[in-house]
Structure formats: C-alpha cells, structure tokens
Write a protein that holds these residues in place. Sequence first.
Motif, PDB file in Angstrom:
ATOM      1  N   ARG A  27     -32.079  37.535 122.550  1.00 41.26           N
ATOM      2  CA  ARG A  27     -32.065  38.988 122.527  1.00 41.26           C
ATOM      3  C   ARG A  27     -31.402  39.539 121.265  1.00 41.26           C
ATOM      4  NH1 ARG A  27     -32.213  43.206 126.973  1.00 41.26           N
ATOM      5  NH2 ARG A  27     -33.427  41.619 128.040  1.00 41.26           N
ATOM      6  N   GLN A  28     -30.308  38.898 120.846  1.00 44.24           N
ATOM      7  CA  GLN A  28     -29.534  39.420 119.700  1.00 44.24           C
ATOM      8  C   GLN A  28     -30.078  38.978 118.346  1.00 44.24           C
ATOM      9  OE1 GLN A  28     -27.127  41.734 119.957  1.00 44.24           O
ATOM     10  NE2 GLN A  28     -27.694  41.732 122.114  1.00 44.24           N
ATOM     11  N   LEU A  29     -30.903  37.935 118.325  1.00 47.43           N
ATOM     12  CA  LEU A  29     -31.461  37.441 117.056  1.00 47.43           C
ATOM     13  C   LEU A  29     -32.985  37.495 117.161  1.00 47.43           C
ATOM     14  CD1 LEU A  29     -29.083  34.318 116.845  1.00 47.43           C
ATOM     15  CD2 LEU A  29     -28.747  36.500 115.676  1.00 47.43           C
ATOM     16  N   PRO A  30     -33.532  38.719 117.184  1.00 46.68           N
ATOM     17  CA  PRO A  30     -34.966  38.881 117.466  1.00 46.68           C
ATOM     18  C   PRO A  30     -35.876  38.256 116.408  1.00 46.68           C
ATOM     19  CG  PRO A  30     -33.982  40.985 116.817  1.00 46.68           C
ATOM     20  CD  PRO A  30     -32.858  40.025 116.986  1.00 46.68           C
ATOM     21  N   CYS A  77     -24.953  32.722 116.254  1.00 48.67           N
ATOM     22  CA  CYS A  77     -23.695  33.333 116.669  1.00 48.67           C
ATOM     23  C   CYS A  77     -24.030  34.700 117.240  1.00 48.67           C
ATOM     24  CB  CYS A  77     -22.802  33.450 115.431  1.00 48.67           C
ATOM     25  SG  CYS A  77     -21.387  34.527 115.613  1.00 48.67           S
ATOM     26  N   ALA A  78     -23.633  34.979 118.456  1.00 52.05           N
ATOM     27  CA  ALA A  78     -23.891  36.318 119.024  1.00 52.05           C
ATOM     28  C   ALA A  78     -23.006  36.584 120.240  1.00 52.05           C
ATOM     29  CB  ALA A  78     -25.360  36.493 119.415  1.00 52.05           C
ATOM     30  N   ASN A 116     -27.032  41.787 108.067  1.00 49.04           N
ATOM     31  CA  ASN A 116     -26.191  42.715 108.824  1.00 49.04           C
ATOM     32  C   ASN A 116     -24.942  42.057 109.415  1.00 49.04           C
ATOM     33  OD1 ASN A 116     -27.860  41.282 110.617  1.00 49.04           O
ATOM     34  ND2 ASN A 116     -27.470  42.782 112.216  1.00 49.04           N
ATOM     35  N   ALA A 117     -24.849  40.725 109.325  1.00 46.47           N
ATOM     36  CA  ALA A 117     -23.684  40.035 109.881  1.00 46.47           C
ATOM     37  C   ALA A 117     -22.738  39.545 108.786  1.00 46.47           C
ATOM     38  CB  ALA A 117     -24.133  38.858 110.754  1.00 46.47           C
ATOM     39  N   VAL A 118     -23.081  39.815 107.520  1.00 47.80           N
ATOM     40  CA  VAL A 118     -22.236  39.349 106.406  1.00 47.80           C
ATOM     41  C   VAL A 118     -20.819  39.908 106.537  1.00 47.80           C
ATOM     42  CG1 VAL A 118     -21.899  39.521 103.894  1.00 47.80           C
ATOM     43  CG2 VAL A 118     -24.146  38.881 104.804  1.00 47.80           C
ATOM     44  N   GLY A 119     -20.703  41.203 106.927  1.00 47.30           N
ATOM     45  CA  GLY A 119     -19.390  41.837 107.092  1.00 47.30           C
ATOM     46  C   GLY A 119     -18.537  41.126 108.130  1.00 47.30           C
ATOM     47  N   TYR A 144     -33.266  28.058 104.181  1.00 45.63           N
ATOM     48  CA  TYR A 144     -33.741  29.124 105.063  1.00 45.63           C
ATOM     49  C   TYR A 144     -33.610  30.404 104.293  1.00 45.63           C
ATOM     50  CZ  TYR A 144     -33.151  32.538 108.863  1.00 45.63           C
ATOM     51  OH  TYR A 144     -33.234  33.626 109.690  1.00 45.63           O
ATOM     52  N   ASP A 145     -34.711  31.124 104.051  1.00 47.54           N
ATOM     53  CA  ASP A 145     -34.596  32.289 103.176  1.00 47.54           C
ATOM     54  C   ASP A 145     -34.413  33.603 103.932  1.00 47.54           C
ATOM     55  OD1 ASP A 145     -37.997  31.663 102.195  1.00 47.54           O
ATOM     56  OD2 ASP A 145     -37.254  32.637 103.980  1.00 47.54           O
ATOM     57  N   GLY A 146     -34.100  33.527 105.229  1.00 46.74           N
ATOM     58  CA  GLY A 146     -33.849  34.741 105.988  1.00 46.74           C
ATOM     59  C   GLY A 146     -32.393  35.145 106.003  1.00 46.74           C
ATOM     60  N   GLY A 147     -31.574  34.569 105.150  1.00 47.28           N
ATOM     61  CA  GLY A 147     -30.156  34.915 105.190  1.00 47.28           C
ATOM     62  C   GLY A 147     -29.424  34.480 103.943  1.00 47.28           C
ATOM     63  N   ILE A 148     -28.115  34.718 103.939  1.00 46.73           N
ATOM     64  CA  ILE A 148     -27.277  34.421 102.781  1.00 46.73           C
ATOM     65  C   ILE A 148     -26.370  33.245 103.136  1.00 46.73           C
ATOM     66  CG2 ILE A 148     -25.427  35.375 101.325  1.00 46.73           C
ATOM     67  CD1 ILE A 148     -26.775  38.170 102.378  1.00 46.73           C
ATOM     68  N   LEU A 149     -26.403  32.205 102.319  1.00 48.33           N
ATOM     69  CA  LEU A 149     -25.548  31.050 102.597  1.00 48.33           C
ATOM     70  C   LEU A 149     -24.090  31.433 102.387  1.00 48.33           C
ATOM     71  CD1 LEU A 149     -25.551  28.034 103.392  1.00 48.33           C
ATOM     72  CD2 LEU A 149     -25.557  27.493 100.943  1.00 48.33           C
ATOM     73  N   MET A 150     -23.272  31.170 103.413  1.00 48.12           N
ATOM     74  CA  MET A 150     -21.840  31.480 103.330  1.00 48.12           C
ATOM     75  C   MET A 150     -21.022  30.275 103.772  1.00 48.12           C
ATOM     76  SD  MET A 150     -21.664  35.429 104.669  1.00 48.12           S
ATOM     77  CE  MET A 150     -20.069  35.798 103.923  1.00 48.12           C
TER      78      MET A 150
END
Length: 162
Positions: A27-30, A77-78, A116-119, A144-150
Amino acid sequence: LKFVCLSNDGIDEHMVWLIGLKNIFARQLPNMPKEYIVRLVMDRSHKSVMVIRRNQVVGGITYRPYASQKFGEIAFCAITADEQVKGYGTRLMNHLKQHARDVDGLTHFLTYADNNAVGYFIKQGFTKEIHLEKDRWQGYIKDYDGGILMECKIDPKLPYTD
Ligand code: ACO
C-alpha cells in the motif's frame, strides 16, 4: 509495543506478521510490483524488523544482510498510513541498526531511497555520498533507477535502543 526482527522461519505467528508487513509495503510503495514485495519479504535471506502493537504490525523494514561484506541493503521501509510521523520510523531504524551491528555484524547500510523519503533517511543518518569502497558492494546490490542510493554507517558503540 514491541520490536521484533525475524525472517521466514515457518512459525505461524511470524508468517502472519510478515504478511501484514507485506500488505503495508504494497500500500505504501505503490510503484513496487506486489510480486516483488512478496518475494523479498518471504525470501529466507532477507530479514524484517517490525513494530508490533496489540499483535498488529504497524510497520517495518525488510533488509538483506551481506555478512561477508559487512553491509546490509534495505529493500523496503514503511509505516502504516495512520501511524506515520509519530516517531515509529525512527525507532524502527534504531532497532535495525542495533540488530544489524550486534547480531549480523554489519557496519553499514545501503538503500535506494524514493525521492520523497530522502528527508526521512537523512534524519536517520544516511548520506547521498557513498563512502563504502565499491568492491564491498558492487555486484551485491542490484542497480535500480527508481531511487537515490544512500548510505549509513552504523556506530560501533552507540546504544541505539533503551
Ligand atoms: N520526508 C521528509 N521527512 C520525513 C518524511 C518524508 N517522507 N517522513 C518522515 N519524515 C521526518 C519526520 O518529520 C520526522 O522529523 P523530526 O524528527 O524532525 O520530527 C523524522 O522524519 C522521523 O519521522 P518518524 O515519525 O519517525 O517517521 P515515520 O514513522 O512517519 O516513518 C516513513 C517514515 C517510513 C518514511 C513513513 O513516513 C512511510 O511509511 N512513508 C511512506 C512509504 C515510504 O516512502 N517509504 C520509504 C520508501 S524508500 C524504501 O523503502 C527503501
């Protein structure tokens, strides 16, 4: 309220919690395919740290520890919608760090964070700069190109939980 860390070990109660967590992720990671979520949450090489309240899952983090490389990859993570921004996400991350260091022997975490979860990840001590030597993680985590590696370095001594 309790925090547990477990994987798919065939115990009924654990299966019920893992299914609850899988539903929260779906639900949280559509943008994540549901089959992919089920596969990783139920995969025996992944572990999940969960917040349980009145025997219900409030949220969790699913990760894969790479013991030989001493790092873990956070897959999902959710926190369930009506319990967000109450501090559960922070407490969950602290339990994850404590468990990863003391039980898995890890020194770092890597994750592909949604924009939106970087913060949230920055508040948990993650950075966009990757200090971990590439040969420790290259080939282990999938591109995976849907996000930022942290990255997050786990403090070797800090008590993360009380
Ligand atoms: N962006 C910026 N800051 C945030 C965000 C966000 N999306 N979410 C929480 N924060 C901040 C809070 O304001 C709080 O700041 P403060 O300490 O200054 O008050 C701090 O981060 C911690 O907040 P918590 O209440 O501990 O966080 P919460 O319990 O809401 O959990 C989470 C955070 C997991 C991101 C939750 O909001 C959620 O489930 N969001 C939807 C799903 C999601 O985006 N998951 C991450 C995707 S990336 C991945 O899974 C690898």
